[in-house]
Design a protein around this motif. Structure first.
Motif, mmCIF file in Angstrom:
data_model
loop_
_atom_site.group_PDB
_atom_site.id
_atom_site.type_symbol
_atom_site.label_atom_id
_atom_site.label_comp_id
_atom_site.label_asym_id
_atom_site.label_seq_id
_atom_site.Cartn_x
_atom_site.Cartn_y
_atom_site.Cartn_z
ATOM 1 N N ARG A 162 -1.902 -1.490 -6.908
ATOM 2 C CA ARG A 162 -2.435 -2.095 -8.130
ATOM 3 C C ARG A 162 -1.764 -3.442 -8.417
ATOM 4 N NH1 ARG A 162 -4.995 -0.479 -12.672
ATOM 5 N NH2 ARG A 162 -5.086 1.659 -11.890
ATOM 6 N N ARG A 163 -0.430 -3.481 -8.298
ATOM 7 C CA ARG A 163 0.282 -4.749 -8.535
ATOM 8 C C ARG A 163 -0.190 -5.827 -7.578
ATOM 9 N NH1 ARG A 163 4.764 -1.321 -9.224
ATOM 10 N NH2 ARG A 163 5.393 -1.661 -7.050
ATOM 11 N N PHE A 164 -0.368 -5.456 -6.316
ATOM 12 C CA PHE A 164 -0.798 -6.442 -5.325
ATOM 13 C C PHE A 164 -2.198 -6.959 -5.643
ATOM 14 C CE2 PHE A 164 -3.043 -7.642 -1.474
ATOM 15 C CZ PHE A 164 -2.169 -8.567 -0.926
ATOM 16 N N LEU A 165 -3.130 -6.052 -5.860
ATOM 17 C CA LEU A 165 -4.515 -6.465 -6.074
ATOM 18 C C LEU A 165 -4.687 -7.245 -7.365
ATOM 19 C CD1 LEU A 165 -6.417 -3.251 -4.889
ATOM 20 C CD2 LEU A 165 -6.052 -5.373 -3.625
ATOM 21 N N HIS A 166 -3.985 -6.834 -8.409
ATOM 22 C CA HIS A 166 -4.097 -7.559 -9.674
ATOM 23 C C HIS A 166 -3.238 -8.819 -9.680
ATOM 24 C CE1 HIS A 166 -6.620 -4.883 -12.221
ATOM 25 N NE2 HIS A 166 -6.302 -4.021 -11.279
ATOM 26 N N GLY A 167 -2.415 -8.980 -8.655
ATOM 27 C CA GLY A 167 -1.641 -10.206 -8.506
ATOM 28 C C GLY A 167 -2.365 -11.278 -7.722
ATOM 29 N N LEU A 168 -3.542 -10.931 -7.150
ATOM 30 C CA LEU A 168 -4.328 -11.946 -6.456
ATOM 31 C C LEU A 168 -4.809 -12.990 -7.469
ATOM 32 C CD1 LEU A 168 -6.510 -9.592 -4.213
ATOM 33 C CD2 LEU A 168 -4.658 -11.088 -3.420
ATOM 34 N N LEU A 183 -13.661 1.409 -9.584
ATOM 35 C CA LEU A 183 -13.790 0.889 -10.945
ATOM 36 C C LEU A 183 -12.890 1.623 -11.925
ATOM 37 C CD1 LEU A 183 -17.662 0.353 -11.019
ATOM 38 C CD2 LEU A 183 -15.902 -1.434 -10.981
ATOM 39 N N SER A 184 -12.470 2.827 -11.567
ATOM 40 C CA SER A 184 -11.515 3.569 -12.396
ATOM 41 C C SER A 184 -10.076 3.178 -12.098
ATOM 42 C CB SER A 184 -11.687 5.077 -12.161
ATOM 43 O OG SER A 184 -12.980 5.500 -12.534
ATOM 44 N N GLY A 185 -9.897 2.273 -11.140
ATOM 45 C CA GLY A 185 -8.556 1.819 -10.805
ATOM 46 C C GLY A 185 -7.818 2.722 -9.831
ATOM 47 N N ARG A 186 -8.531 3.656 -9.180
ATOM 48 C CA ARG A 186 -7.886 4.556 -8.218
ATOM 49 C C ARG A 186 -7.911 3.898 -6.837
ATOM 50 N NH1 ARG A 186 -11.543 8.129 -10.557
ATOM 51 N NH2 ARG A 186 -12.263 8.963 -8.531
ATOM 52 N N THR A 239 0.821 -1.212 0.000
ATOM 53 C CA THR A 239 0.000 0.000 0.000
ATOM 54 C C THR A 239 0.858 1.266 0.000
ATOM 55 O OG1 THR A 239 -0.126 -0.051 2.434
ATOM 56 C CG2 THR A 239 -1.857 -1.183 1.212
ATOM 57 N N ALA A 240 2.120 1.128 -0.368
ATOM 58 C CA ALA A 240 3.034 2.268 -0.337
ATOM 59 C C ALA A 240 2.763 3.274 -1.448
ATOM 60 C CB ALA A 240 4.479 1.780 -0.423
ATOM 61 N N SER A 241 2.160 2.813 -2.525
ATOM 62 C CA SER A 241 1.858 3.700 -3.647
ATOM 63 C C SER A 241 0.706 3.111 -4.428
ATOM 64 C CB SER A 241 3.081 3.855 -4.568
ATOM 65 O OG SER A 241 3.349 2.627 -5.239
#
Length: 334
Positions: free
Chosen positions: A30-36, A175-178, A23-25
């Motif tokens: 995004r990398r973490f969540l899309h890596g699930l 949903l906008s990826g923010r 959650t540092a940036s």
């Protein structure tokens, strides 16, 4: 029943700290969540359908009915709510069946922030000190307000005595990826749940899963909210066409299971909207038991967001006791 932010043990705190990089940036999150792992939609739906076929009878059913009653957040969230309606709902939450004092209390009464003080007073006067008051906040149900407005909404509810806050995420931002924007908002609301001179209000984070479009998004939202400090994750507001469903709830149950395995932190789950019958409630309890085990089978960790469910549970409970089905006139109209 917990009414404050959990005091994490040293091991859990260390595990959470090890995930801080995620959650540092915005890019890291995004990398973490899309890596699930991606969700196998067919497998998820088949598993939920299979669990829904389990049948329980007699004493097990009686136990399940009382357990479900004790897990209800008895809710009124209408523009026409009045102090009288809220007081009547509180009385019903404390004594769901006035003719049978063996019926357990509900877990909480859920109202808008301006009705929190009324609900607190009604419960205190009615002998329901153990029943919590949950308040929706953060511009419920749409969540379309500036952050300062959402925080003021939350602080007002907490100041009025809310034991629990049900916030809605900004689905547009998600949903906008923010993702980091949503994460930061949850963290800010969590901080606003603090209470001077008393325990913090418990935070439930509502996803409005019917608007998240995909199962993968539900999994990502679950992890995002838990990383941000949610005490509960909740499916829906009950104000849209698609609310809680068994596959979505199963997916969220799996997420809290995996989160505890990764961090040592336990998070609750609350399906809300569309759960109206005893049969439905028991299906969800079976799902919790089979997926998470007895650790989650209490009102501390699992809730039903409902208004009409309680009536059907009471009618089914009386049928088990007397052999007769009373019909809708047996219970009060909410």
């Amino acid at each position: 029943m917990p009414s404050s932010v959990p005091a994490y043990g040293a091991e859990a705190a260390a595990r959470l700290a090890s995930m801080a990089d995620a959650t540092a940036s915005d890019a890291a999150l995004r990398r973490f969540l899309h890596g699930l792992p991606g969700v196998d939609a067919v497998g998820l739906q088949a598993r939920a359908a299979t669990l829904g076929t389990r049948s329980i009878k007699t004493t097990a059913k009686a136990y399940a009915i009382d357990l479900a009653i004790s897990m209800i957040d008895l809710t009124t969230l209408e523009g026409a709510d009045t102090p009288g309606k809220v007081r009547a709902l509180c009385a019903k939450g404390v004594h769901p069946d006035p003719t049978d004092r063996s019926v357990p209390e509900v877990a909480a009464i859920c109202v808008y922030p301006d009705m929190v003080a009324t609900a607190k007073d009604a419960l205190l006067q009615g002998g329901g000190a153990e029943v919590r008051v949950a308040s929706v906040a953060t511009a419920f149900p749409a969540g379309r307000a500036a952050l300062p407005v959402k925080l003021a909404d939350t602080r007002d509810a907490v100041a009025a005595g809310a034991d629990e806050i049900d916030m809605v995420i900004d689905r547009g931002a998600f949903l906008s990826g923010r993702y980091l924007e949503v994460f930061d908002e949850i963290r800010a609301v969590k901080e606003a749940c603090a209470r001077e001179g008393g325990p913090a209000a418990h935070l439930k984070v509502i996803f409005e899963t019917g608007e998240l479009q995909t199962y993968d998004n539900v999994r990502r939202a679950s992890w995002l909210a838990m990383l941000a400090g949610a005490d509960f994750i909740k499916t829906s507001t009950g104000k849209v066409a698609v609310n809680a469903t068994p596959p979505v709830t199963l997916l969220m149950l799996e997420a809290v299971r995996d989160f505890r395995a990764a961090t040592g932190v336990q998070v609750g789950v609350k399906p809300a909207g569309g759960i109206r019958t005893t049969k439905d409630a028991i299906k969800y309890l079976v799902m919790v038991n089979e997926t998470l085990g007895e650790d989650w089978l209490t009102a501390d960790w699992f809730r039903f967001g409902a208004s009409s469910l309680l009536n059907d549970l009471l009618m089914q409970r009386q049928k088990l006791d007397t052999g007769r089905y009373s019909g809708p006139d047996y219970v009060t109209v909410d």
